[in-house]
Design a protein around this motif. Structure first.
Motif, PDB file in Angstrom:
ATOM      1  N   ARG A   1       0.827  -1.212   0.000  1.00  0.00           N
ATOM      2  CA  ARG A   1       0.000   0.000   0.000  1.00  0.00           C
ATOM      3  C   ARG A   1       0.856   1.255   0.000  1.00  0.00           C
ATOM      4  O   ARG A   1       0.557   2.222  -0.699  1.00  0.00           O
ATOM      5  CB  ARG A   1      -0.934  -0.003   1.212  1.00  0.00           C
ATOM      6  N   ARG A   2       1.931   1.272   0.795  1.00  0.00           N
ATOM      7  CA  ARG A   2       2.823   2.436   0.837  1.00  0.00           C
ATOM      8  C   ARG A   2       3.430   2.697  -0.529  1.00  0.00           C
ATOM      9  O   ARG A   2       3.486   3.838  -0.993  1.00  0.00           O
ATOM     10  CB  ARG A   2       3.939   2.214   1.857  1.00  0.00           C
ATOM     11  N   GLU A   3       3.909   1.647  -1.164  1.00  0.00           N
ATOM     12  CA  GLU A   3       4.526   1.805  -2.479  1.00  0.00           C
ATOM     13  C   GLU A   3       3.495   2.289  -3.504  1.00  0.00           C
ATOM     14  O   GLU A   3       3.801   3.129  -4.349  1.00  0.00           O
ATOM     15  CB  GLU A   3       5.149   0.483  -2.935  1.00  0.00           C
ATOM     16  N   GLN A   4       2.276   1.758  -3.421  1.00  0.00           N
ATOM     17  CA  GLN A   4       1.242   2.190  -4.359  1.00  0.00           C
ATOM     18  C   GLN A   4       0.894   3.659  -4.163  1.00  0.00           C
ATOM     19  O   GLN A   4       0.772   4.404  -5.137  1.00  0.00           O
ATOM     20  CB  GLN A   4      -0.016   1.336  -4.189  1.00  0.00           C
ATOM     21  N   THR A   5       0.726   4.087  -2.911  1.00  0.00           N
ATOM     22  CA  THR A   5       0.384   5.497  -2.668  1.00  0.00           C
ATOM     23  C   THR A   5       1.539   6.401  -3.052  1.00  0.00           C
ATOM     24  O   THR A   5       1.325   7.496  -3.574  1.00  0.00           O
ATOM     25  CB  THR A   5      -0.002   5.724  -1.197  1.00  0.00           C
ATOM     26  N   LYS A   6       2.761   5.949  -2.800  1.00  0.00           N
ATOM     27  CA  LYS A   6       3.929   6.747  -3.198  1.00  0.00           C
ATOM     28  C   LYS A   6       3.972   6.885  -4.718  1.00  0.00           C
ATOM     29  O   LYS A   6       4.175   7.970  -5.251  1.00  0.00           O
ATOM     30  CB  LYS A   6       5.201   6.059  -2.686  1.00  0.00           C
ATOM     31  N   PHE A   7       3.728   5.783  -5.406  1.00  0.00           N
ATOM     32  CA  PHE A   7       3.728   5.797  -6.856  1.00  0.00           C
ATOM     33  C   PHE A   7       2.618   6.682  -7.402  1.00  0.00           C
ATOM     34  O   PHE A   7       2.834   7.472  -8.322  1.00  0.00           O
ATOM     35  CB  PHE A   7       3.580   4.363  -7.384  1.00  0.00           C
ATOM     36  N   MET A   8       1.429   6.593  -6.813  1.00  0.00           N
ATOM     37  CA  MET A   8       0.310   7.427  -7.260  1.00  0.00           C
ATOM     38  C   MET A   8       0.600   8.901  -6.986  1.00  0.00           C
ATOM     39  O   MET A   8       0.251   9.764  -7.795  1.00  0.00           O
ATOM     40  CB  MET A   8      -0.984   7.012  -6.552  1.00  0.00           C
ATOM     41  N   GLY A   9       1.252   9.210  -5.879  1.00  0.00           N
ATOM     42  CA  GLY A   9       1.623  10.587  -5.583  1.00  0.00           C
ATOM     43  C   GLY A   9       2.607  11.130  -6.597  1.00  0.00           C
ATOM     44  O   GLY A   9       2.522  12.284  -7.018  1.00  0.00           O
ATOM     45  N   GLN A  10       3.551  10.297  -7.033  1.00  0.00           N
ATOM     46  CA  GLN A  10       4.516  10.727  -8.038  1.00  0.00           C
ATOM     47  C   GLN A  10       3.831  10.982  -9.377  1.00  0.00           C
ATOM     48  O   GLN A  10       4.146  11.926 -10.088  1.00  0.00           O
ATOM     49  CB  GLN A  10       5.610   9.666  -8.194  1.00  0.00           C
ATOM     50  N   ILE A  11       2.877  10.128  -9.708  1.00  0.00           N
ATOM     51  CA  ILE A  11       2.151  10.313 -10.969  1.00  0.00           C
ATOM     52  C   ILE A  11       1.358  11.616 -10.924  1.00  0.00           C
ATOM     53  O   ILE A  11       1.364  12.394 -11.877  1.00  0.00           O
ATOM     54  CB  ILE A  11       1.219   9.114 -11.242  1.00  0.00           C
TER      55      ILE A  11
END
Length: 156
Positions: free
Chosen positions: A136-146
């Protein structure tokens, strides 16, 4: 006038302190990320190293346990000899006194049940929850970068 000078210097001190705090925090973050990067790049080396360390620890533990059992056996033999010599007790009588050969089914069930409960509570559930949190952390981090990149392209 004096009052303005005093407040100006305190603002200057605050900004200087804030800058030092930001620099310190940046240094901590750089250290963390560089250490994390080293661990990720050398994951195989660390995995093999910890495996070798685990095997070595098991060998040392086994050797120490074997040494301890040997010393206990020697001590028991000396006690048995002293009892035979002083009291005329035979080996079979000593074996009946000690009675170390029996296995208790209730003790076995209690130990296995406790191990299962503790293993499930600490191992399987904790590992699964930890993995899901990491994902979940990696997904939210990735979505934030996008979102940041899309925002830059759209001029926001």
């Amino acid at each position: 006038m004096q009052r303005l000078r005093g407040s100006g210097s305190s603002i200057f001190r605050y900004l200087r302190f804030k800058g030092k705090a930001q620099n310190s925090w940046a240094a901590v973050q750089d250290t963390y990320f560089s250490t994390k990067d080293i661990f990720e790049r050398h994951r195989v080396v660390f995995t093999v190293g910890t495996s070798i360390a685990s095997v070595a620890t098991a060998c040392v533990g086994y050797s120490l346990r074997h040494l301890h059992e040997t010393r206990v056996d020697q001590r028991l033999e000396s006690i048995e000899k002293a009892m035979r010599k002083n009291h005329g007790i035979e080996h079979s009588e000593i074996k009946n006194i000690v009675d170390s050969g029996s296995l208790s089914l209730p003790a076995f069930i209690a130990t296995a049940g406790t191990t299962l409960i503790i293993g499930y509570g600490l191992g399987w559930r904790g590992g699964r929850l930890y993995a899901h949190r990491q994902i979940r952390r990696e997904q939210t981090k990735f979505m934030g970068q996008i979102k940041q990149k899309v925002g830059k392209y759209l001029g926001r």
